[in-house]
Write an enzyme that holds these catalytic residues in place. Structure first.
Site, PDB file in Angstrom:
ATOM      1  N   HIS A   1       0.814  -1.223   0.000  1.00 42.54           N
ATOM      2  CA  HIS A   1       0.000   0.000   0.000  1.00 42.54           C
ATOM      3  C   HIS A   1       0.849   1.275   0.000  1.00 42.54           C
ATOM      4  O   HIS A   1       1.045   1.885   1.059  1.00 42.54           O
ATOM      5  CB  HIS A   1      -0.888   0.023   1.241  1.00 42.54           C
ATOM      6  CG  HIS A   1      -2.067  -0.884   1.194  1.00 42.54           C
ATOM      7  ND1 HIS A   1      -3.277  -0.510   0.652  1.00 42.54           N
ATOM      8  CD2 HIS A   1      -2.225  -2.153   1.638  1.00 42.54           C
ATOM      9  CE1 HIS A   1      -4.140  -1.506   0.759  1.00 42.54           C
ATOM     10  NE2 HIS A   1      -3.527  -2.522   1.349  1.00 42.54           N
TER      11      HIS A   1
ATOM     12  N   GLU B   1      -0.133   4.139  -1.006  1.00 42.39           N
ATOM     13  CA  GLU B   1      -1.029   5.260  -0.677  1.00 42.39           C
ATOM     14  C   GLU B   1      -1.206   5.423   0.828  1.00 42.39           C
ATOM     15  O   GLU B   1      -1.591   6.502   1.296  1.00 42.39           O
ATOM     16  CB  GLU B   1      -2.389   5.074  -1.374  1.00 42.39           C
ATOM     17  CG  GLU B   1      -3.403   4.212  -0.665  1.00 42.39           C
ATOM     18  CD  GLU B   1      -3.087   2.719  -0.621  1.00 42.39           C
ATOM     19  OE1 GLU B   1      -3.910   1.961  -0.075  1.00 42.39           O
ATOM     20  OE2 GLU B   1      -2.014   2.290  -1.121  1.00 42.39           O
TER      21      GLU B   1
END
EC number: 6.3.5.3
Length: 272
Positions: free
Chosen positions: A225, A227
């Protein structure tokens, strides 16, 4: 030269839960974003063709029922696949993270030179230890054709999944490797291969594969991830790094630049 500001369609609905941080990442990279429920696309209230980037975020679509990403992929296949194919053929970008990678895998978006879009070439299976893994890992960018990862070497990212173990047959692996479609591999902090060792490779992924792209490099999926890890303060060692930097008269940068760079590269693709 006028800078192009690409519009990003951030997919939403039925258990996807990383829309906000994903939209934030693209905004920080200089894009405009719309969080759009899949039903609004099916109803024609929004159209894929009006965007430059489609983003499949992380989450647990349909609660991983029938397998992670499978039900959401079927909803797209049954209602939006022609629109998605047209989007791909127009030369635009698609990114999928975690559950988004699982959705894209089930859709068959990672086409090889020998396959067409819609043909599934790989799978994301249950982690080898049959546990949900939530930890930070290191991944290394390979010499790939992926447009999202230029200028990135080793980066530090979190993972959070129960079905993240990349698998493909040996023939497919060699074709992925030869065509430079293996984008990220799990490694140690120095970039040395994980060689399947847990927890460097947190899920038992075949050949340590953490992310792949399609044959054009424009369609990219990964399990970790980026983000969720734009900011240095999000790292588990942040307080230690901050204290060491303070004693050395240094300042920790606000961003984990390699993670933000993934989104910046997508924006810059439309400004070449």
């Amino acid at each position: 030269m006028i800078k192009v500001v690409p519009k990003v369609l951030v997919m939403s609905g039925y258990g996807i839960n990383c829309e906000t941080e994903t939209a934030h990442a693209f905004q920080k990279a200089g894009a405009e974003t719309d969080i759009v429920h899949i039903n609004d696309l099916i109803a024609g209230k929004k159209k894929m063709a009006d965007y430059e980037i489609i983003m499949f975020p992380g989450g647990f679509s349909y609660g991983d029922d029938t397998g992670s990403g499978n039900a959401f992929a079927n909803k797209i296949k049954n209602n939006l696949f022609d629109d998605l194919t047209e989007f791909i053929n127009s030369g635009k970008l698609i990114l999928g993270i975690c559950n988004g990678f699982q959705v894209m895998t089930n859709l068959g978006l990672f086409a090889l030179p020998s396959t067409d879009y819609g043909e599934r070439i790989s799978a994301l299976e249950s982690n080898t230890n049959n546990r949900y893994e939530c930890r930070w890992v290191h991944i290394k960018e390979n010499d790939s054709v992926c447009v999202f990862t230029k200028g990135i070497n080793v980066t530090h990212v979190p993972i959070a999944h129960g079905e993240g173990r990349f698998y493909c047959d040996e023939k497919t692996y060699h074709e992925l490797k030869e065509n430079k479609q293996i984008v990220f591999s799990y490694c140690d902090s120095e970039g040395n291969p994980a060689n399947g060792e847990y927890p460097l490779n947190p899920n038992g992924a075949y050949q340590d594969i953490a992310g792949i792209c399609d044959k054009t490099g424009r369609i990219f999926g990964l399990m970790p991830h980026p983000e969720r890890s734009l900011y240095s303060i999000s790292e588990p060692e942040y307080q230690l790094k901050k204290e060491i930097a303070k004693r050395n008269g240094d300042i920790i940068p606000e961003f984990i630049e390699n993670n933000l760079q993934i989104f910046k590269n997508a924006v810059e693709y439309f400004n070449k």
